[in-house]
Design a protein around this motif. Sequence first.
Motif, mmCIF file in Angstrom:
data_model
loop_
_atom_site.group_PDB
_atom_site.id
_atom_site.type_symbol
_atom_site.label_atom_id
_atom_site.label_comp_id
_atom_site.label_asym_id
_atom_site.label_seq_id
_atom_site.Cartn_x
_atom_site.Cartn_y
_atom_site.Cartn_z
ATOM 1 N N UNK A 34 4.772 -3.893 12.765
ATOM 2 C CA UNK A 34 3.767 -2.868 13.017
ATOM 3 C C UNK A 34 2.329 -3.330 13.026
ATOM 4 N N UNK A 35 2.049 -4.562 12.610
ATOM 5 C CA UNK A 35 0.704 -5.114 12.734
ATOM 6 C C UNK A 35 -0.173 -5.042 11.506
ATOM 7 N N UNK A 36 0.004 -4.047 10.651
ATOM 8 C CA UNK A 36 -0.834 -3.950 9.454
ATOM 9 C C UNK A 36 0.050 -3.887 8.215
ATOM 10 N N UNK A 37 -0.564 -4.056 7.064
ATOM 11 C CA UNK A 37 0.203 -4.040 5.815
ATOM 12 C C UNK A 37 0.862 -2.682 5.601
ATOM 13 N N UNK A 38 0.132 -1.600 5.878
ATOM 14 C CA UNK A 38 0.722 -0.271 5.672
ATOM 15 C C UNK A 38 1.858 -0.015 6.665
ATOM 16 N N UNK A 39 1.686 -0.448 7.910
ATOM 17 C CA UNK A 39 2.761 -0.301 8.902
ATOM 18 C C UNK A 39 3.955 -1.167 8.532
ATOM 19 N N UNK A 40 3.692 -2.347 7.990
ATOM 20 C CA UNK A 40 4.777 -3.243 7.575
ATOM 21 C C UNK A 40 5.576 -2.620 6.443
ATOM 22 N N UNK A 41 4.890 -1.999 5.489
ATOM 23 C CA UNK A 41 5.610 -1.336 4.392
ATOM 24 C C UNK A 41 6.505 -0.224 4.946
ATOM 25 N N UNK A 42 6.007 0.520 5.900
ATOM 26 C CA UNK A 42 6.792 1.584 6.523
ATOM 27 C C UNK A 42 7.959 1.004 7.310
ATOM 28 N N UNK A 43 7.734 -0.120 7.986
ATOM 29 C CA UNK A 43 8.769 -0.743 8.807
ATOM 30 C C UNK A 43 9.928 -1.311 7.997
ATOM 31 N N UNK A 44 9.751 -1.480 6.707
ATOM 32 C CA UNK A 44 10.836 -2.010 5.887
ATOM 33 C C UNK A 44 12.051 -1.087 5.897
ATOM 34 N N UNK A 45 11.840 0.185 6.223
ATOM 35 C CA UNK A 45 12.977 1.108 6.319
ATOM 36 C C UNK A 45 13.601 1.087 7.716
ATOM 37 N N UNK A 46 12.977 0.383 8.647
ATOM 38 C CA UNK A 46 13.481 0.289 10.012
ATOM 39 C C UNK A 46 14.379 -0.943 10.130
ATOM 40 N N UNK A 47 15.688 -0.708 10.203
ATOM 41 C CA UNK A 47 16.647 -1.817 10.248
ATOM 42 C C UNK A 47 16.384 -2.762 11.418
ATOM 43 N N UNK A 48 16.051 -2.229 12.568
ATOM 44 C CA UNK A 48 15.843 -3.078 13.745
ATOM 45 C C UNK A 48 14.642 -4.006 13.559
ATOM 46 N N UNK A 49 13.564 -3.507 12.980
ATOM 47 C CA UNK A 49 12.382 -4.349 12.742
ATOM 48 C C UNK A 49 12.699 -5.464 11.750
ATOM 49 N N UNK A 50 13.403 -5.139 10.689
ATOM 50 C CA UNK A 50 13.748 -6.146 9.680
ATOM 51 C C UNK A 50 14.725 -7.159 10.277
ATOM 52 N N UNK A 51 15.651 -6.692 11.090
ATOM 53 C CA UNK A 51 16.599 -7.595 11.750
ATOM 54 C C UNK A 51 15.859 -8.575 12.676
ATOM 55 N N UNK A 52 14.834 -8.095 13.393
ATOM 56 C CA UNK A 52 14.039 -8.977 14.265
ATOM 57 C C UNK A 52 13.358 -10.071 13.447
ATOM 58 N N UNK A 53 12.824 -9.705 12.301
ATOM 59 C CA UNK A 53 12.176 -10.687 11.430
ATOM 60 C C UNK A 53 13.188 -11.720 10.977
ATOM 61 N N UNK A 54 14.368 -11.276 10.563
ATOM 62 C CA UNK A 54 15.399 -12.202 10.081
ATOM 63 C C UNK A 54 15.845 -13.151 11.187
ATOM 64 N N UNK A 55 16.060 -12.627 12.385
ATOM 65 C CA UNK A 55 16.490 -13.468 13.515
ATOM 66 C C UNK A 55 15.385 -14.452 13.889
ATOM 67 N N UNK A 56 14.133 -14.034 13.808
ATOM 68 C CA UNK A 56 13.000 -14.916 14.085
ATOM 69 C C UNK A 56 12.938 -16.046 13.062
ATOM 70 N N UNK A 57 13.187 -15.714 11.793
ATOM 71 C CA UNK A 57 13.035 -16.686 10.710
ATOM 72 C C UNK A 57 14.195 -17.671 10.611
#
Length: 96
Positions: A34-57
């Motif tokens: 999401x680009x910002x710290x507050x958006x990132x905290x909110x995105x932690x509940x979004x499985x697809x966003x977290x999955x993208x981070x894991x696949x990237x890492x």
Amino acid sequence: MPTAPEQTDLSDKLAAPFNAIVSRHRAALMPMLGGSASAARTSLSNDEAVRKVAVFCYPLLPGIVRLAVKEQVFVHFVMHHRERLLARLTVDTALA
């Protein structure tokens, strides 16, 4: 299926490399959350966003870790421990 002590051991071995990747690649990871710290905290509940981070890492893990841990196991680990692992990203971003 790994036992509880094996899961703890795996968590210990994966957390340090993951935290190093998060610290080094913050600029690439933040848009996925999401680009910002507050958006990132909110995105932690979004499985697809977290999955993208894991696949990237995953490809950024040390080679020996990738030999021992398959991508699917790593993604599951990140999904299961997302709050603890990505908290560093959201806190560090807020301070940066």
